[in-house]
Design a protein around this motif. Structure first.
Motif, short mmCIF file in Angstrom:
data_model
loop_
_atom_site.label_atom_id
_atom_site.label_comp_id
_atom_site.label_asym_id
_atom_site.label_seq_id
_atom_site.Cartn_x
_atom_site.Cartn_y
_atom_site.Cartn_z
N ILE A 299 0.82 -1.22 0.00
CA ILE A 299 0.00 0.00 0.00
C ILE A 299 0.86 1.27 0.00
O ILE A 299 0.38 2.33 -0.41
N LYS A 300 2.11 1.17 0.40
CA LYS A 300 2.98 2.35 0.35
C LYS A 300 3.35 2.73 -1.09
O LYS A 300 3.88 3.81 -1.33
N HIS A 301 3.05 1.84 -2.03
CA HIS A 301 3.25 2.15 -3.44
C HIS A 301 2.07 2.92 -4.03
O HIS A 301 2.19 3.50 -5.11
N LEU A 302 0.93 2.92 -3.34
CA LEU A 302 -0.30 3.41 -3.96
C LEU A 302 -0.36 4.92 -4.06
O LEU A 302 -1.18 5.45 -4.82
N ASN A 303 0.45 5.64 -3.27
CA ASN A 303 0.54 7.09 -3.46
C ASN A 303 1.99 7.55 -3.60
O ASN A 303 2.33 8.69 -3.28
N GLY A 304 2.85 6.63 -4.08
CA GLY A 304 4.21 7.00 -4.43
C GLY A 304 5.20 7.06 -3.29
O GLY A 304 6.34 7.52 -3.49
N LEU A 305 4.82 6.62 -2.09
CA LEU A 305 5.77 6.63 -0.97
C LEU A 305 6.92 5.66 -1.22
O LEU A 305 8.05 5.90 -0.80
N LEU A 306 6.63 4.55 -1.90
CA LEU A 306 7.67 3.64 -2.37
C LEU A 306 7.57 3.54 -3.89
O LEU A 306 6.47 3.58 -4.45
N ARG A 307 8.70 3.37 -4.54
CA ARG A 307 8.74 3.21 -6.00
C ARG A 307 9.03 1.75 -6.31
O ARG A 307 9.96 1.16 -5.73
N PRO A 308 8.30 1.13 -7.21
CA PRO A 308 8.52 -0.28 -7.50
C PRO A 308 9.81 -0.51 -8.27
O PRO A 308 10.29 0.36 -9.00
N ASP A 309 10.38 -1.69 -8.12
CA ASP A 309 11.52 -2.10 -8.95
C ASP A 309 11.04 -2.42 -10.36
O ASP A 309 11.77 -2.24 -11.34
N LYS A 310 9.82 -2.90 -10.44
CA LYS A 310 9.22 -3.26 -11.72
C LYS A 310 7.72 -3.18 -11.55
O LYS A 310 7.18 -3.41 -10.48
N GLY A 311 7.01 -2.86 -12.64
CA GLY A 311 5.56 -2.78 -12.59
C GLY A 311 5.07 -1.35 -12.47
O GLY A 311 5.85 -0.39 -12.43
N GLN A 312 3.74 -1.20 -12.41
CA GLN A 312 3.12 0.12 -12.43
C GLN A 312 1.96 0.21 -11.46
O GLN A 312 1.27 -0.78 -11.18
N VAL A 313 1.72 1.43 -10.97
CA VAL A 313 0.48 1.79 -10.27
C VAL A 313 -0.21 2.84 -11.11
O VAL A 313 0.41 3.85 -11.48
N LEU A 314 -1.48 2.61 -11.44
CA LEU A 314 -2.23 3.53 -12.29
C LEU A 314 -3.39 4.12 -11.51
O LEU A 314 -4.16 3.39 -10.86
N LEU A 315 -3.50 5.44 -11.55
CA LEU A 315 -4.60 6.17 -10.92
C LEU A 315 -5.50 6.70 -12.02
O LEU A 315 -5.06 7.51 -12.85
#
Length: 482
Positions: A299-315
């Motif tokens: 969930i820390k990836h869902l507003n950019g607090l963590l950046r993934p090594d691979k993959g995407q979060v789309l809003l």
């Protein structure tokens, strides 16, 4: 023997507002007691007193007679009580400070001057009971909230002290971990030690205790057997009862948030391994899974607090990569597992309205509504750092609600919450959903998820487990989580 007679205590800065208000309590040797009560009723304060933190570390005004094994608690600091009583605090982060889990388990034993062979034996036995062998070389700060909780309890269980005080031992724990804790408690009881447990997940531990004591506004309002207590706890709302909610299907509904093939490594470990899912407009989605599965990291990836090594979060179909977390917060509001991580203001009122968006969005009427729902009115002029963990969590939720984010992400929203607060929180989330808010919640509270979620996803070892029986799994949860 623990004996409390006419105990009054007020924290520094609030001498006229006693948290313990004439408390009377006697605990016999080898007795196991459950301390129940609403958030802010004095359970954690009582635990601090028995552990020697009050008044020697936290200060404040203490009056009355407080004895543990005939030691006057007002005269003996924690260092002098170490061989008599052990305390697990509600906030696990406040107690874990060693470089590794192994050293964390050894710290108290070394402080008592036990022989090295005895220390190694106790660490081995305790890590085996709790299933912590794979964590012994890890840094406690890198663990999940549930894993930290287990380590804190294990460090206490290692100790030979005759009295143990556990404040919210089941917070953040999955079902297997709850069973481990219960097994260890039975073992400790068989050794003739005294145990006091302050807990909101009362149903999970009621059958493990000799007596239940309910606190209300710093006083004992009920004492009785587990059978008698169950009826009283239900009557006063400390065992929640949720209104039936019709489940809705969201096939074809607008996707507001999407995670695609997310990978993330932290501390040399791959925490997320190709996680994918969608959250729809107006949907309440529950994410469950064992401690350490990667839920909080996700969930820390869902507003950019963590950046993934691979993959995407789309809003709303657009990648959030490259966008600042502060700009995303008005779209995706996150309440962290540890509310202390979100606080930076000196008063609750300031904390709720800290965001620039809150100052624009949250009118006086809106603020009053949030405070009424979450029971924050009496806390507005207090420091958020001086609240109980349950009260802190409600403040953190209030601060995110004040921003009016259309997507709300909650990490363990019911941890530290009494039954009444959980029912109020459920009603509030029902209302937000009716207004179109999309909600994702990570929770081990099975009855809460069963009551609210339209859909459930399962995580394990960093993966989202395919499940055609999502809601069937929820329906099978029952109410064991309390």
């Amino acid at each position: 023997m623990i004996e409390l007679q006419e105990v009054f205590y007020a924290y520094p800065g609030s001498p006229g507002v006693p948290v313990l208000d004439g408390l009377e309590l006697r605990v016999r040797p080898a007795e196991t007691i459950m301390l129940a009560g609403a958030s802010g009723s004095g359970k954690s304060t009582l635990a601090f007193l028995l552990g020697g933190l009050i008044p020697h570390f936290l200060g404040g005004s203490l009056k009355g007679r407080a004895l543990l094994e005939n030691l006057d608690l007002s005269l003996h600091p924690p260092s002098e009580l170490l061989s008599h009583v052990g305390l697990v605090m509600q906030n696990a982060d406040a107690q874990l400070f060693n470089p590794t889990v192994r050293q964390e388990l050894a710290f108290g034993l070394e402080s008592l001057g036990l022989p090295e062979g005895e220390i190694l034996r106790r660490i081995q036995e305790t890590s085996d009971r709790f299933g912590l062998g794979h964590l012994l070389g890890r840094t406690p700060t890198d663990l999940s909230g549930g894993e930290k909780r287990l380590v804190g309890i294990a460090a206490l269980a290692c100790m030979p002290c005759p009295t143990l005080v556990l404040d919210e031992p089941l917070a953040h724990l999955d079902e297997p971990s709850v069973e481990k804790v219960k097994q260890v408690l039975r073992k400790i009881r068989s050794e003739g030690r005294t145990i006091l447990i302050a807990e909101h997940r009362v149903q999970a531990l009621l059958e493990e205790v000799d007596r239940c004591v309910i606190l209300e506004r710093g006083k004992v309002c009920f004492e009785g057997s587990p059978r008698q207590a169950r009826q009283e706890l239900a009557r006063v709302g400390l065992i929640p009862s949720y209104a039936a909610k019709p489940k809705r299907k969201f096939a074809g509904a607008q996707v507001v948030l999407e995670v695609r093939d997310l990978h993330k490594s932290l501390g040399g470990r791959q925490v997320l391994k190709g996680v994918s899912f969608q959250l729809h407009q107006g949907e309440i989605l529950a994410v469950q899974g064992p401690n350490g599965a990667g839920k909080s990291t996700l969930i820390k990836h869902l507003n950019g607090l963590l950046r993934p090594d691979k993959g995407q979060v789309l809003l709303h179909g657009e990648p959030i990569q490259g966008k600042d977390p502060s700009s995303l917060a008005c779209h995706v509001g996150i309440v962290f597992q540890n509310p202390n991580d979100q606080f930076f203001c000196s008063l609750v009122r300031e904390e709720i309205l800290a965001s620039p968006r809150s100052k624009k969005f949250c009118s006086a009427g809106k603020l009053e509504s949030i405070c009424d729902t979450l029971g924050l009115g009496p806390l507005l002029e207090r420091s958020p750092y001086r609240l109980s963990e349950g009260e802190k969590r409600r403040v953190a939720i209030g601060s995110v609600l004040a921003m009016g984010s259309p997507i709300l992400v909650l990490d363990e929203p019911t941890a530290g919450q009494d039954g009444r607060s959980r029912m109020e929180l459920a009603r509030m989330l029902y209302g937000l959903q009716a207004q179109g808010t999309s909600i994702l919640m990570v929770t081990h509270d099975r009855s809460f998820a069963q009551a609210l979620a339209d859909r459930c996803l399962e995580m394990a070892e960093g993966c989202m487990i395919p499940s055609a029986q999502a809601m069937e799994g929820l329906a099978g949860w029952g109410t064991r989580g309390g």
